[in-house]
Design a protein around this motif. Structure first.
Motif, PDB file in Angstrom:
ATOM      1  N   LEU A  56       2.639   7.786   0.543  1.00 37.78           N
ATOM      2  CA  LEU A  56       1.721   7.872  -0.600  1.00 37.78           C
ATOM      3  C   LEU A  56       2.465   8.389  -1.835  1.00 37.78           C
ATOM      4  N   PHE A  94      -1.036   3.896  -9.006  1.00 37.28           N
ATOM      5  CA  PHE A  94      -2.151   4.750  -8.572  1.00 37.28           C
ATOM      6  C   PHE A  94      -3.170   4.014  -7.711  1.00 37.28           C
ATOM      7  N   ALA A 124      -1.606   3.790  -4.228  1.00 37.96           N
ATOM      8  CA  ALA A 124      -1.548   5.106  -3.596  1.00 37.96           C
ATOM      9  C   ALA A 124      -2.938   5.568  -3.180  1.00 37.96           C
ATOM     10  N   SER A 125      -3.958   5.238  -3.994  1.00 34.23           N
ATOM     11  CA  SER A 125      -5.321   5.627  -3.651  1.00 34.23           C
ATOM     12  C   SER A 125      -5.815   4.887  -2.422  1.00 34.23           C
TER      13      SER A 125
END
Lengths: 302, 307
Positions: free
Chosen positions: B264, B275, B278-279
């Protein structure tokens, strides 16, 4: 919120800190005479617990050439002062220390205050939804908040706080373990009659809080404060992400920076480790008994 | 002030104060704990980067790419492996140590303090110290192995050896802590249960298995779940165990010990701030954590309660 505090929180008997605990006479403790094997096992555990810390002190006091020796050095050398100087030359370690004190100090004050407030309300005040809300508090102890890291970063970016200490402080201002811990303690330690007497004298709730609750909560607040400080001081993942300039680093981030070069200079890194851990070790040796008491208070009923 | 105003004020004080006192916790936790976690789901459905203000809706694209990435599955395998290696011995050892501490010992406080000592060190400190101990050429552990006639091990290089090294760090830091939690629960067990067992000739270890563990089952369940949640998010140990440079992000030169949180971190904060991606990783991790925690709960619940 970090795991260390979450690890301690469970539903269970009320904490009894600083007072003689009232045990039934026939419990498990002191039930058996330990044999020689028991002591040997425990001494082995002591050795393995202490050795890595001792060895980091050994490495911190040697120069790097000594570390290449076979067998490795097992006694401290004379290079500690030199290594300490090198640490301060390599990263702004003094600033990092100050930053960590600010961060951990602020978080500790805030957690202790808000936990005592909420704990007082949950333990002794009547209001609608009390039980349900307390269940919510206990449930949040299990939430892996680390996974919200990306939006947390976006949020701090919105506020223009990235690369500043308040970004590190804000998310840790409260935690569920603290609220739960204080609720359990005040339920036992705070006599309801005392509050009623204060009410009859016409004291408003906030006066009761300052003059009755806080003095009684002091021993538990000390334990909670120590555990919170320890956790905040040791926190790493979030500060690493949100801080970018070396002058704003906390001790842990500065330490990881020492480590991340292509060639690891172990006597340098372990000197940093020693500097970062020593203050906590001193506190632990002085107040370890209370810290152990605090952790044991969190345990579940068998 | 007349008396009716006063009594109204008093009533208001009694009604509103409790909510006022618990508000700081709930407000701050909602803002910085729960909201980000929920908002992660929204971000994960977008092409979202810090570098542009455009956040195009991407549907389940991120999830599709994630589940199609062999590196993700590699990180999941590593994480589960480190979790098992670091948690099972840790909790068994903690049970044994707590059991020993219930005896009539001299110097009990000394032993308790010594056990908790490792917990004072930060994960960063632990990872750094053990990276030195596990050093290939000059590490103490390899020197001991060699003195015993075994060969040297390049701990960082192998999959199994690096997982063991990281598990050792976790075990070292958390065993004493859990032992204290078990010890607290054990002190509530009535003594006569043991007395009759002793009369029946049950050994100390036998008593641990058939009396103590069933009696402290709720505590065991709790520690298993918390250690699981913690273990699935391991980050600092693998990050700092790698030598330096980009290996610290990939968890070794061939990703042999990259964990999920490290994965992550790589995509969210090291490669152009992806982002959205990664989310999506965070949400998948969340589901994995819930599933494994529930499975563990069901597993531990099968410990027979003592009759």
């Amino acid at each position: 919120m970090t795991m260390q505090l979450v690890k301690g929180g469970e539903a269970g008997p009320a904490p009894r800190i600083g007072r003689r605990s009232h045990r039934p006479v026939r419990t498990l403790s002191h039930r058996l005479r330990p044999g020689r094997l028991t002591y040997l096992t425990l001494l082995a555990v002591m050795f393995f617990s202490a050795f890595p810390l001792y060895f980091s002190f050994v490495v911190a006091s040697q120069d790097n050439s000594a570390l290449g020796r076979i067998p490795p050095p097992l006694l401290p050398g004379a290079n500690l002062v030199d290594n300490v100087r090198r640490v301060f030359d390599t990263v702004p370690f003094g600033a990092a220390m100050v930053n960590s004190v600010i961060v951990a100090g602020t978080i500790t004050a805030s957690v202790v205050l808000f936990s005592t407030l909420a704990g007082f309300a949950f333990a002794k005040l009547r209001f609608k939804g009390r039980t349900a809300l307390l269940v919510v508090v206990v449930a949040t102890m299990m939430v892996p908040t680390q996974l919200g890291i990306v939006p947390l970063y976006l949020l701090m970016n919105q506020f223009g706080w990235t690369d500043s200490l308040q970004a590190v402080i804000m998310p840790a201002l409260v935690n569920a373990f603290g609220v739960f811990f204080m609720t359990q303690y005040l339920r036992e330690a705070l006599p309801t009659e005392l509050l009623e007497a204060g009410r009859i004298d016409g004291a408003a709730t906030h006066r009761l809080f300052w003059h009755v609750v806080l003095p009684i909560a002091r021993p538990a607040a000390a334990v909670l404060g120590m555990l919170t400080f320890l956790t905040a001081w040791n926190d790493y993942f979030w500060p690493l992400i949100v801080l970018s300039s070396p002058d704003n680093y906390t001790v842990q981030v500065a330490l990881s920076n020492l480590r991340s070069g292509y060639v690891t200079d172990f006597s340098l890194v372990l000197t940093g480790t020693l500097l970062a851990t020593l203050p906590l070790l001193v506190v632990f040796v002085v107040l370890g008994k209370q810290i152990i008491g605090g952790i044991m208070q969190g345990a579940v009923k068998g | 002030m007349n008396s009716s105003t006063r009594s109204r004020l008093y009533r208001w004080d009694v009604k509103a104060s409790p909510y006022l006192y618990i508000a700081p916790f709930f407000v701050l936790f909602a803002a910085f704990g729960l909201f980000p976690l929920g908002y992660t789901a929204w971000v994960s459905l977008h092409d979202w980067s810090l570098l542009s203000d455009e956040h195009t809706f991407a549907g389940l694209d991120n999830y599709q790419r994630l589940l199609g990435d062999p590196y993700f599955w590699n990180a999941l395998r590593n994480t589960v492996s480190i979790l098992v290696l670091g948690t099972v011995p840790q909790l068994l050892l903690a049970l044994l140590m707590a059991h020993l501490l219930t005896m009539r010992l001299r110097g009990r406080t000394f032993f308790q303090m010594g056990m908790l000592l490792p917990n004072v060190a930060s994960v960063v400190a632990v990872a750094v110290i053990f990276s030195q101990l596990f050093g290939r050429d000059f590490g103490v552990i390899n020197w001991v192995l060699e003195s015993l006639g075994a060969g040297r091990i390049d701990w960082q290089a192998g999959v199994a050896s690096s997982h063991i090294a990281i598990a050792v760090m976790i075990i070292w830091k958390w065993t004493g802590y859990n032992a204290l939690i078990y010890l607290a629960a054990m002190q509530a067990i009535p003594r006569d249960m043991y007395e009759s067992a002793t009369l029946d000739g049950a050994s100390s270890i036998r008593q641990l298995r058939s009396i103590t563990i069933p009696m402290i089952r709720p505590t065991v369940i709790f520690t298993v779940i918390v250690s699981t949640i913690y273990g699935l998010q391991v980050f600092a140990e693998p990050q700092l165990f790698a030598g330096g440079g980009y290996d610290t992000v990939t968890g070794g030169s061939s990703r042999q010990f990259q964990t999920l949180t490290l994965y992550l971190y790589e995509h969210g904060f090291n490669r152009g701030f992806q982002f959205g991606y990664a989310s999506a990783t965070a949400w998948v991790m969340f589901v994995i954590i819930v599933v494994i925690a529930v499975l563990n709960y069901l597993l531990v619940r099968r410990i027979r309660s003592s009759s």
